[in-house]
Write a protein that holds these residues in place. Structure first.
Motif, short mmCIF file in Angstrom:
data_model
loop_
_atom_site.label_atom_id
_atom_site.label_comp_id
_atom_site.label_asym_id
_atom_site.label_seq_id
_atom_site.Cartn_x
_atom_site.Cartn_y
_atom_site.Cartn_z
N ALA A 53 -0.75 3.38 4.98
CA ALA A 53 -0.69 4.31 3.86
C ALA A 53 -0.27 5.71 4.31
CB ALA A 53 -2.04 4.36 3.16
N ILE A 89 0.81 -1.22 0.00
CA ILE A 89 0.00 0.00 0.00
C ILE A 89 0.84 1.27 0.00
CG2 ILE A 89 -0.33 -0.09 2.53
CD1 ILE A 89 -2.95 1.15 0.02
N ASP A 90 1.97 1.28 0.72
CA ASP A 90 2.77 2.53 0.75
C ASP A 90 3.42 2.83 -0.60
OD1 ASP A 90 3.90 0.21 1.71
OD2 ASP A 90 4.69 1.11 3.54
#
Lengths: 140, 132
Positions: free
Chosen positions: B127, A52-53
């Motif tokens: 995130a 996700i990052d």
């Protein structure tokens, strides 16, 4: 193998046979492909979520570098193929279930399949451009 | 059989009189999230094409994705993806003939609901760089 009906043992009426209605002998094909793609998508989506990052990284260079990794590119390609296929199959069922007007149904089915196919091709092409470092300006 | 007169027969299920149950809600949510994900693939395609287009087109995408509505859509997409993934595994389990009784269906349903909430929170924390 085409299905050949035994007219001696069949319990279908002659009228039904003449009309050609009834099973197309393909009842489970769509269902089976939907399961097959869903099984393939489980590890692919889990992998995507673990990255996700990298996916939400706003930095251009870093994202290009990440997608240029052959492993990442191949997994991304697999996600595109199975993901868009799975989505097209799913939306087909939604339209078949809720749109009852024959013309609208046919139109929406054609449109959605074409749209998913086009988006998949565009995504694959974009991934190729990124990986093969094609710079349109240097080709002139 | 062909001489039965065509008449308006009641269709089931009667959604107006049905009490919402957890099992039926998790079922329709699978479809809703699936449709949402299908539309979300437009954004996915845009993301890849913007990257291939170069730094300027990528900037355009990032301006959209970074805005409040972009973040809202991405949150909806990740929630839908996680829900559809977990509930999809539940459906595959059923297809294999496991856990079809009512008690098991409720147990797996709550597992999907809480699993989705937890995993979505973890993904968003990751995130935003809050964890790991």
């Amino acid at each position: 193998m085409p299905y050949i009906e035994n007219t001696k043992t069949s319990i279908r009426s002659p009228l039904a046979r003449a009309r050609g209605t009834g099973s197309a002998r393909g009842g489970t094909h769509h269902w089976w492909l939907q399961r097959l793609t869903s099984v393939a998508l489980i590890p692919l989506v889990l992998w995507l979520l673990s990255c996700i990052d990298c996916l939400v990284n706003p930095d251009y260079q870093q994202t290009i570098m990440w997608l240029s990794n052959p492993f990442v590119a191949i997994v991304m390609l697999l996600f595109i193929v199975f993901g868009f296929y799975h989505a097209a199959l799913g939306m087909q069922v939604v339209f078949e279930d809720y749109v009852h007007n024959k013309l609208w149904k046919a139109g929406l089915l054609v449109l959605s399949h074409l749209a998913f196919f086009t988006m998949a091709v565009a995504s694959i092409f974009a991934l190729m451009v990124i990986n093969f470092k094609i710079d349109p300006l240097q080709m002139i | 059989m062909s001489n039965i007169p065509k008449q308006k027969r009641p269709l089931s299920p009667h959604l107006q009189v049905y009490k919402p149950q957890m099992t039926s809600m998790t079922s329709i949510m699978n479809r809703i999230t699936g449709v949402a994900l299908s539309f979300g693939l437009i954004m996915f395609t845009w993301w890849l094409c913007a990257l291939a287009g170069g730094i300027e087109t990528h900037m355009q995408f990032q301006n959209f994705a970074g805005s409040w509505y972009g973040q809202f859509l991405l949150m909806g997409f990740s929630f839908s993806l996680i829900y559809h993934l977990l509930n999809g595994i539940r459906h595959l389990m059923w297809d294999a003939g496991n856990g079809i009784d009512i008690a098991s269906a409720y147990r797996s349903g709550w597992l999907v609901i809480f699993g989705t909430a937890l995993l979505t929170l973890v993904i968003w924390a990751k995130a935003y760089g809050l964890i790991f």
